[in-house]
Design a protein around this motif. Structure first.
Motif, PDB file in Angstrom:
ATOM      1  N   ASP A 164     -10.587  -1.625 -14.270  1.00  0.00           N
ATOM      2  CA  ASP A 164      -9.691  -0.535 -13.887  1.00  0.00           C
ATOM      3  C   ASP A 164     -10.027   0.051 -12.522  1.00  0.00           C
ATOM      4  OD1 ASP A 164      -7.902   0.158 -16.472  1.00  0.00           O
ATOM      5  OD2 ASP A 164      -9.888  -0.506 -17.105  1.00  0.00           O
ATOM      6  N   LEU A 165     -10.060  -0.818 -11.531  1.00  0.00           N
ATOM      7  CA  LEU A 165     -10.250  -0.378 -10.145  1.00  0.00           C
ATOM      8  C   LEU A 165      -8.920   0.052  -9.525  1.00  0.00           C
ATOM      9  CD1 LEU A 165     -12.566  -3.322  -9.010  1.00  0.00           C
ATOM     10  CD2 LEU A 165     -13.267  -1.095  -9.921  1.00  0.00           C
ATOM     11  N   HIS A 166      -7.825  -0.580  -9.921  1.00  0.00           N
ATOM     12  CA  HIS A 166      -6.480  -0.223  -9.460  1.00  0.00           C
ATOM     13  C   HIS A 166      -6.393  -0.193  -7.934  1.00  0.00           C
ATOM     14  CE1 HIS A 166      -4.738   1.017 -13.405  1.00  0.00           C
ATOM     15  NE2 HIS A 166      -6.016   1.165 -13.702  1.00  0.00           N
ATOM     16  N   ILE A 167      -6.891  -1.203  -7.296  1.00  0.00           N
ATOM     17  CA  ILE A 167      -6.892  -1.255  -5.833  1.00  0.00           C
ATOM     18  C   ILE A 167      -5.528  -1.725  -5.337  1.00  0.00           C
ATOM     19  CG2 ILE A 167      -7.908  -2.399  -3.824  1.00  0.00           C
ATOM     20  CD1 ILE A 167     -10.516  -2.586  -5.443  1.00  0.00           C
ATOM     21  N   GLY A 168      -4.908  -0.926  -4.472  1.00  0.00           N
ATOM     22  CA  GLY A 168      -3.625  -1.287  -3.885  1.00  0.00           C
ATOM     23  C   GLY A 168      -2.497  -0.410  -4.367  1.00  0.00           C
ATOM     24  N   GLY A 169      -1.366  -0.524  -3.680  1.00  0.00           N
ATOM     25  CA  GLY A 169      -0.195   0.273  -4.012  1.00  0.00           C
ATOM     26  C   GLY A 169       0.480   0.788  -2.760  1.00  0.00           C
ATOM     27  N   ASP A 170       1.552   1.523  -2.952  1.00  0.00           N
ATOM     28  CA  ASP A 170       2.342   2.029  -1.836  1.00  0.00           C
ATOM     29  C   ASP A 170       1.668   3.214  -1.150  1.00  0.00           C
ATOM     30  OD1 ASP A 170       4.274   0.157  -2.300  1.00  0.00           O
ATOM     31  OD2 ASP A 170       5.623   1.503  -3.382  1.00  0.00           O
ATOM     32  N   GLU A 171       1.697   3.213   0.146  1.00  0.00           N
ATOM     33  CA  GLU A 171       1.308   4.330   1.020  1.00  0.00           C
ATOM     34  C   GLU A 171       0.011   5.014   0.590  1.00  0.00           C
ATOM     35  OE1 GLU A 171       4.454   6.828   2.413  1.00  0.00           O
ATOM     36  OE2 GLU A 171       5.947   5.239   2.281  1.00  0.00           O
ATOM     37  N   GLN A 172       0.071   6.221   0.026  1.00  0.00           N
ATOM     38  CA  GLN A 172      -1.146   6.963  -0.275  1.00  0.00           C
ATOM     39  C   GLN A 172      -2.002   6.294  -1.343  1.00  0.00           C
ATOM     40  OE1 GLN A 172      -2.203   9.720   1.499  1.00  0.00           O
ATOM     41  NE2 GLN A 172      -0.486   9.051   2.763  1.00  0.00           N
ATOM     42  N   LEU A 173      -1.418   5.400  -2.130  1.00  0.00           N
ATOM     43  CA  LEU A 173      -2.192   4.666  -3.127  1.00  0.00           C
ATOM     44  C   LEU A 173      -3.070   3.597  -2.482  1.00  0.00           C
ATOM     45  CD1 LEU A 173       0.498   4.173  -5.921  1.00  0.00           C
ATOM     46  CD2 LEU A 173      -1.236   5.952  -5.765  1.00  0.00           C
ATOM     47  N   GLU A 174      -2.866   3.351  -1.187  1.00  0.00           N
ATOM     48  CA  GLU A 174      -3.692   2.372  -0.477  1.00  0.00           C
ATOM     49  C   GLU A 174      -5.147   2.821  -0.399  1.00  0.00           C
ATOM     50  OE1 GLU A 174      -2.297   1.484   3.395  1.00  0.00           O
ATOM     51  OE2 GLU A 174      -0.232   1.100   2.779  1.00  0.00           O
ATOM     52  N   HIS A 175      -5.361   4.137  -0.340  1.00  0.00           N
ATOM     53  CA  HIS A 175      -6.713   4.640  -0.102  1.00  0.00           C
ATOM     54  C   HIS A 175      -7.589   4.414  -1.332  1.00  0.00           C
ATOM     55  CE1 HIS A 175      -9.887   6.940   1.727  1.00  0.00           C
ATOM     56  NE2 HIS A 175      -9.960   7.729   0.669  1.00  0.00           N
ATOM     57  N   PHE A 231      -6.512  -4.812  -9.546  1.00  0.00           N
ATOM     58  CA  PHE A 231      -5.562  -4.477  -8.495  1.00  0.00           C
ATOM     59  C   PHE A 231      -4.371  -3.720  -9.073  1.00  0.00           C
ATOM     60  CE2 PHE A 231      -7.435  -8.677  -7.369  1.00  0.00           C
ATOM     61  CZ  PHE A 231      -8.263  -8.227  -6.345  1.00  0.00           C
ATOM     62  N   GLY A 232      -3.740  -2.918  -8.227  1.00  0.00           N
ATOM     63  CA  GLY A 232      -2.545  -2.183  -8.632  1.00  0.00           C
ATOM     64  C   GLY A 232      -1.295  -2.888  -8.154  1.00  0.00           C
ATOM     65  N   LEU A 233      -1.030  -4.080  -8.659  1.00  0.00           N
ATOM     66  CA  LEU A 233       0.134  -4.842  -8.212  1.00  0.00           C
ATOM     67  C   LEU A 233       1.441  -4.197  -8.653  1.00  0.00           C
ATOM     68  CD1 LEU A 233      -1.067  -8.534  -8.785  1.00  0.00           C
ATOM     69  CD2 LEU A 233      -1.310  -7.078  -6.765  1.00  0.00           C
ATOM     70  N   TRP A 234       1.442  -3.527  -9.790  1.00  0.00           N
ATOM     71  CA  TRP A 234       2.650  -2.822 -10.226  1.00  0.00           C
ATOM     72  C   TRP A 234       3.060  -1.752  -9.229  1.00  0.00           C
ATOM     73  CZ3 TRP A 234       2.085  -1.466 -16.166  1.00  0.00           C
ATOM     74  CH2 TRP A 234       2.446  -2.594 -16.914  1.00  0.00           C
ATOM     75  N   GLU A 235       2.086  -1.208  -8.513  1.00  0.00           N
ATOM     76  CA  GLU A 235       2.346  -0.078  -7.619  1.00  0.00           C
ATOM     77  C   GLU A 235       2.839  -0.492  -6.235  1.00  0.00           C
ATOM     78  OE1 GLU A 235       0.384   1.223 -11.040  1.00  0.00           O
ATOM     79  OE2 GLU A 235      -0.382  -0.257  -9.633  1.00  0.00           O
ATOM     80  N   PHE A 236       2.987  -1.796  -6.003  1.00  0.00           N
ATOM     81  CA  PHE A 236       3.602  -2.284  -4.767  1.00  0.00           C
ATOM     82  C   PHE A 236       5.106  -2.391  -4.978  1.00  0.00           C
ATOM     83  CE2 PHE A 236      -0.643  -4.069  -3.810  1.00  0.00           C
ATOM     84  CZ  PHE A 236      -0.754  -3.728  -2.467  1.00  0.00           C
ATOM     85  N   THR A 237       5.895  -1.734  -4.148  1.00  0.00           N
ATOM     86  CA  THR A 237       7.352  -1.866  -4.246  1.00  0.00           C
ATOM     87  C   THR A 237       7.967  -2.408  -2.965  1.00  0.00           C
ATOM     88  OG1 THR A 237       7.676   0.436  -3.524  1.00  0.00           O
ATOM     89  CG2 THR A 237       7.504   0.036  -5.904  1.00  0.00           C
ATOM     90  N   GLY A 238       7.188  -2.449  -1.879  1.00  0.00           N
ATOM     91  CA  GLY A 238       7.732  -2.920  -0.610  1.00  0.00           C
ATOM     92  C   GLY A 238       7.598  -4.407  -0.395  1.00  0.00           C
TER      93      GLY A 238
END
Length: 444
Positions: free
Chosen positions: A10-21, A51-58
């Motif tokens: 559960d590192l959840h690395i990645g995502g849109d904009e502010q979730l990048e940090h 990884f947070g692949l679900w959180e990528f929308t772009g």
């Protein structure tokens, strides 16, 4: 035989904009460097949601992986370096479920010495016993993958994350305190409405409105007693409480007059709230009944209770006596629990964690204190063939996100880690002689 297995999730690395940090990037790199330097015959297992692949929308498909590599070059370089020294095995979780659906990810991760196992669970032999490892989403009705491996078999949680979590990452920077990105840290999800109200009041509300309304909220409990005393006096049942209140306030002169005005204002506001609350309650109650008929609002299914995982572990222990440790993640709640002479281990999360604290006075919104509980689990064989479960914390200071007003109206929580640093598992039943690893693509 491998000396030790290290597990994180559960590192959840990645995502849109502010979730990048990634708040814990330096700590994660240090952990990987430690494994690179180890003299042990070890293996690192990341049991889901790396990884947070679900959180990528772009971006879509393998472009998400390219985005990860571009954004976190240090991380992938270190994975490659650590993976050249010890095996790194990754299984998909729900947030990075796409890893299970496309075989191309196997080759892409292999470039960085990470072995992707496109399975729900795997096993490892430790001492005389077996360790079962899974992410845990299959035991959560909101995030269970109905057809594991099918790229289109997305659970309800997928759509929630696409519409809520990802949008939070895009909008968070517009807030006064950039807090919306922390929605991933709110567990269970039923706490999200209270968390939103809390952040609106303490962070986004106009300061003059907050400080004008604060005395009314702080004195609400006292005001309720004042309303009761007023009502008893008004109907002629008992005038003594009201006489006492007025007598005490007179002793304080102008200050007492000010308090009396506040209490009177509270009286008016309370009566108005009561008038509004009655029809609102009837409406909300009827609306929830309608939602339940459609299966949308089911309180029992909002968050997977720990008991579901303990029950699953007990069933596995009963069906296969060789299994001594059941490891899962997903819920973000680290734990080591002894069950029937065996151990159930939750690998927690490296995301920020939140703890709800109620204000000491009045009816102000709760405050959600933030902190980190970075951890990893180390499994090794005991001298007698049992399994040693070591729970290790990675030090990281709390982010100090709370405002002075939040600290004024609440007491900071004391966090005492109740997870034992070491647990030795020696099941009383005899283990099976035959041990298989990585053989089952589904839930054992």
């Amino acid at each position: 035989m491998t000396d030790a297995y290290y597990l994180i999730s559960d590192l959840h690395i990645g995502g849109d904009e502010q979730l990048e940090h990634v708040d814990f990037l330096e700590e994660l790199l240090s952990f990987l460097r430690m494994l690179e330097r180890t003299d042990e015959d070890a293996e690192l297992i990341i049991n889901g949601d790396a990884f947070g692949l679900w959180e990528f929308t772009g971006v879509d498909g393998l472009d998400k992986f390219d985005a990860l590599v571009d954004r976190y070059p240090e991380l992938f370089d270190q994975l490659e370096a650590t993976g050249s020294r010890i095996p790194i095995t990754l299984i998909p979780g729900n947030h990075d479920y796409e890893l299970a659906a496309y075989p191309e990810y196997v080759d892409r991760l292999a470039e960085y010495n990470v072995t992707l196992r496109q399975v729900v669970s795997l096993t490892r032999e430790v001492g005389d016993y077996v360790v079962h490892v899974e992410h845990g989403m299959q035991r959560d009705s909101n995030n269970r993958i109905p057809d594991f491996g099918n790229p289109h078999a997305n659970p309800p949680g997928y759509f929630v994350n696409r519409q809520v979590t990802s949008r939070a990452g895009r909008l968070s920077a517009r807030g006064k305190f950039n807090w919306l990105k922390d929605i991933q840290a709110v567990t269970p999800m039923t706490q999200i409405p209270a968390w939103m109200v809390s952040n609106y009041f303490y962070r986004e509300m106009s300061p003059w409105l907050r400080y004008v309304s604060a005395p009314f909220f702080l004195l609400f409990n006292v005001g309720f007693l004042y309303v009761l005393a007023f009502a008893l006096d008004a109907v002629g049942l008992w005038s003594l409480p009201m006489d006492l209140v007025e007598g005490v306030l007179e002793l304080f002169g102008p200050v007492g007059t000010l308090v009396d005005l506040l209490l009177t204002a509270n009286l008016v506001i309370t009566l108005l709230l009561l008038l509004v609350a009655i029809p609102l309650y009837v409406f909300v109650r009827d609306a929830r009944k309608t939602l339940r008929r459609f299966g949308i609002d089911r309180p029992d299914d909002r968050d997977p209770p720990v008991d579901d995982y303990l029950a699953g572990a007990r069933a596995l222990f009963a069906s296969d006596p060789s299994v001594a440790v059941f490891v899962y993640g997903h819920t973000h709640r680290p734990a080591v629990t002894e069950v029937d002479g065996r151990a159930v281990v939750n690998t927690g999360t490296w995301l920020k964690r939140l703890q709800r604290v109620e204000p000491s006075l009045g009816v102000l919104p709760p405050v959600f204190y933030s902190w980190y509980q970075l951890n990893y689990v180390r499994l090794s064989a005991a001298d007698d063939g049992g399994v040693v479960v070591d729970y290790e914390l990675v030090e990281k200071a709390a982010p100090d996100d709370e405002t002075w007003f939040q600290r004024l109206v609440t007491s900071a929580p004391r966090r005492e880690d109740e997870i034992p640093a070491r647990t030795v598992v020696r099941p009383t039943s005899e283990p099976n002689e035959a041990v298989q690893t990585d053989s089952n693509p589904g839930v054992r």
